[in-house]
Design a protein around this motif. Sequence first.
Motif, mmCIF file in Angstrom:
data_model
loop_
_atom_site.group_PDB
_atom_site.id
_atom_site.type_symbol
_atom_site.label_atom_id
_atom_site.label_comp_id
_atom_site.label_asym_id
_atom_site.label_seq_id
_atom_site.Cartn_x
_atom_site.Cartn_y
_atom_site.Cartn_z
ATOM 1 N N ARG A 63 45.834 46.557 -51.188
ATOM 2 C CA ARG A 63 44.699 46.102 -51.995
ATOM 3 C C ARG A 63 43.465 46.779 -51.411
ATOM 4 O O ARG A 63 43.539 47.451 -50.388
ATOM 5 N N ASP A 64 42.324 46.584 -52.044
ATOM 6 C CA ASP A 64 41.096 47.144 -51.482
ATOM 7 C C ASP A 64 40.831 46.510 -50.120
ATOM 8 O O ASP A 64 41.114 45.324 -49.917
ATOM 9 N N PRO A 65 40.259 47.277 -49.189
ATOM 10 C CA PRO A 65 39.928 46.683 -47.884
ATOM 11 C C PRO A 65 39.022 45.474 -48.068
ATOM 12 O O PRO A 65 38.152 45.447 -48.931
ATOM 13 N N TYR A 82 33.150 47.491 -41.660
ATOM 14 C CA TYR A 82 32.441 48.150 -42.769
ATOM 15 C C TYR A 82 33.377 48.531 -43.912
ATOM 16 O O TYR A 82 33.010 49.260 -44.814
ATOM 17 N N GLY A 83 34.642 48.038 -43.839
ATOM 18 C CA GLY A 83 35.528 48.181 -44.991
ATOM 19 C C GLY A 83 36.332 49.468 -45.041
ATOM 20 O O GLY A 83 36.821 49.836 -46.108
ATOM 21 N N GLN A 84 36.484 50.192 -43.907
ATOM 22 C CA GLN A 84 37.349 51.374 -43.936
ATOM 23 C C GLN A 84 38.705 51.034 -43.342
ATOM 24 O O GLN A 84 38.788 50.291 -42.373
ATOM 25 N N ARG A 85 39.754 51.613 -43.925
ATOM 26 C CA ARG A 85 41.106 51.427 -43.407
ATOM 27 C C ARG A 85 41.375 52.505 -42.369
ATOM 28 O O ARG A 85 41.166 53.691 -42.635
ATOM 29 N N ARG A 86 41.826 52.106 -41.198
ATOM 30 C CA ARG A 86 42.047 53.033 -40.092
ATOM 31 C C ARG A 86 43.401 52.759 -39.451
ATOM 32 O O ARG A 86 43.916 51.641 -39.495
ATOM 33 N N GLY A 89 38.444 44.291 -35.682
ATOM 34 C CA GLY A 89 38.983 44.745 -36.957
ATOM 35 C C GLY A 89 39.637 43.588 -37.671
ATOM 36 O O GLY A 89 39.999 42.580 -37.051
ATOM 37 N N PHE A 90 39.771 43.724 -38.985
ATOM 38 C CA PHE A 90 40.356 42.663 -39.800
ATOM 39 C C PHE A 90 41.688 43.113 -40.388
ATOM 40 O O PHE A 90 42.010 44.294 -40.401
ATOM 41 N N GLU A 91 42.415 42.143 -40.950
ATOM 42 C CA GLU A 91 43.693 42.336 -41.652
ATOM 43 C C GLU A 91 44.519 43.444 -40.997
ATOM 44 O O GLU A 91 44.857 44.440 -41.605
#
Length: 915
Positions: free
Chosen positions: A323-325, A639-643, A570-572
């Motif tokens: 899904r979207d970050p 800030y919503g970037q997937r890393r 970091g999240f999720e």
Amino acid sequence: MSQPAPPQFGAPGGMPQPAPPQFGAPRPAFSGPPAAAGLASSQAMPPSFGSQQQQPFGGAPQFGLPRPGAQPPFPAQSAPLSQQAPFMGPPRGSAPAFGAAPWQSQGAGSGAMQPPMRMPGMPPNTLGQGMPPTMPTMPYSPHAGTQVSTPSKIDPNQIPRPMAETSVIIFETRQGGQAAIPPAASSEFIVKDTGNCSPRLMRCTVNQIPCTGDLLTTSGMPLSLMVQPFSLPHPSEEPIQLVDFGDMGPIRCSRCKAYINPFMRFVDQGRRFICNLCGFSNDTPREYICNLGPDGRRRDADDRPELCRGTVEFVASKEFLVRDPMPAVYFFLIDVSINAIQTGSTAAACSAISQAISDLPEGPRTMVGIATFDSAIHFYSLKRAQQQPLMLIVPDVQDVYTPLQKDLILPVSECRENLEQLLESIPSMFENNRVADSAFGAAMKAGFLAMKSTGGKLLVFQSVLPSLGVGSLSAREAEGRANVSTGDKEPHKLLQPVDKTLKTMALEFAEYQVCVDVFLTTQSYVDIASISVVPNTTGGRVYYYYPFSARSDPAKLFNDLRWNISRPQGFEAVMRVRCSQGLQVQDYFGNFCKRVPTDIDLPSIDSDKTIMVTFKHDDKLQENSECGFQCALLYTTVYGQRRIRVMNLSLPCTNMLSNLFRYADLETQFTCFLKQAANGIPTSTLLHLREEVTNTCINILQSYRKYCASVSSSGQLILPEALKLLPLYTLALIKSIGLRNEGRLDDRSYWISLVSSVSVLLAVPLVFPRLIPIHDLTSRGDDESLIPSPLMLNSENIREDGVYLLENGEDGLIYVGNVVEPTILEQIFGVSSLAALPSQAVLEQFDNELSRKVNEVINEIRRQRCSYLRLRLCRRGEPSGDFFRSFLIEDKAPGGLSYVEFLVHVHRQIQSKMT
């Protein structure tokens, strides 16, 4: 190892690590997400694989100095710490007190590893775990470690004790193609990543891996990794590089799904690469092929971070996005029951939140919500259009719901004024509240329902035992009221959760990426054993202020909250550790949720959290080969970037038992024993656990004595050089709050929850604290280190005309002797007699040199520990004085041995095993 389909968004990833801000320095504004922060492209890369250097949040301040233009670290005027510029994490590397030997003093032998380099001009490093300098020289055999004389004549001055590490070590993670032995976690070092990841990120209990399970069993030592994916770097270290492979995503082994790393070998003119973990030969993607040099390495290896660095961060491609970050969501839940209002807990929570809002990540994706609760739950709509916040009440605490589908959580930029106005008015709105009940579980459930569509952080401020609604804990109150452990007869059921209600709730929270942190501002028993299940399962933690003081605790509450929301995190996230064939992951320990055997889910992961990973052999490893470990963490930045943060460690394999002992990592092994002991407390008797911890120590030392030490008099206790402090730390663990007989149930449960995620750096001081004299700080020269050398933990070092600080990273106990000079009392505490000392310690800064130095020392410790020490005054002849003396590990305690007696006991046990 086959890899399942990419997990529910979250696999490895990383975020730029900020250097922790200085005390008093405003946190620099961060203009937009890291990706926009001018990530410099590494020159030698084709554009499609641009390697970017991640910027720390706001740049690393000069180590130990205020940033240019920043406020001085502390105000000069006499202000209580609650009014001083707040503490925010430490400059990293501030040398914590006790060093372990950066490398061993034994001969290098086969498979030798390189000692770390030293800063030019630094004095040669004395052994960090060494003996006092005055100690007489001891005989060494080629294999022998430290020898301690016969049991009947042990000289207290000859026994192993920690020594402070003074020089700064430059540590290259690999030298000459071999893994280097990491410096002690507690020493100050600057890492140069030359192929293995920084030991701050990942440390192994042994720095050479046994080829067989039998060899490991014989040694008695554990094989485990401590992984701290967001640990704070030293300000002088280079940031982790960001690598973007575009739509194709990071290159991986097609069999075990390991990520490309410096230990994968390219063959066939670079057209194939062999996985260092499973040995599979993979085709190199056409656009990634590069010719090999005469040494067999790719010619571009040094220009590609993923081929020359132990740690890199990949931009996650579409395959990792389910899904979207998620946005950065912070939902605050505040207890407003009569107890919370009357003790000042509600006011302290509102004030802390109000001050900490400015530290939330900036940008349109940062969202906040708030609710209060007693026997009902009160939501607030914070829409800007409203003149004032609108309260919406949910009275049903058995079948909870949210009163609105939207407007309960809003971008902070849209509701900040209304939120601040509400926080200011909550204490007065409820000042006449007479409701004593607290629907803690129901309030969490309601907050979760409001956040369910996004995920985020749920920060709960709780003051009393939850007594109403779903997850209420009143059934145990009568038994818990005494709140005293019953000793050794059986495991104490009040150290286990009361039932599965909160665990079931926590698993649902974790599934929807909601992380819970609980701030317990209490003056009574609250059943931490049950409450802590929620933060422990969702990647959060418990903060515990007992007994809560409205005078001294608001400053710590604010600083704890501020660091919680502003530290690197970091999240999720989803984390997996892979290892070479011959080993397999046995288990994970820490604050997370585990749904499948191979991965752990972390709704949130931050710089303070450590995960322990244990391993077992399922085959033989080849001698003279290397064993690889790779930890991959997929996560979303604030800030919503997937890393995807990927950390690699490759260590030599050995068939020699002596090498296992020579290259053992004391602090990492002790952290492992600490976590295993804490894990056993709810289900074993304390007596059994103390025996188990002692036997672990004895078995390791007996194995060394039997197989590695040269033939010598059986009257000597021989300790391996690398593990010579193991008996001392074992004794400290036996006497700790977790394992001693006496103590409050909640204190023990809190200790268990703290240990579950504690780092290697903070594990030793938690049970083996630092003792510092503070009455004579003015006699020290300006060229000496800010914090004096710690004293040994025995009563011979405590004079009744002195003032001492004992700190374990959580609490600071200030012991005031019975005959301290009035001038010293006046200078430090602002009172002229012992009778005038307040019961709660609020340390103010007065206009004199001693007061200034005491404040500097305490604030430096707070920086080092990333924790705003909770200060407590202790006096002889009072319970507080007895509590202080219970941390003097070397002394004989009621029902416990002194350090000398414990060494004699260990020696006798080894002798009886040898005969």
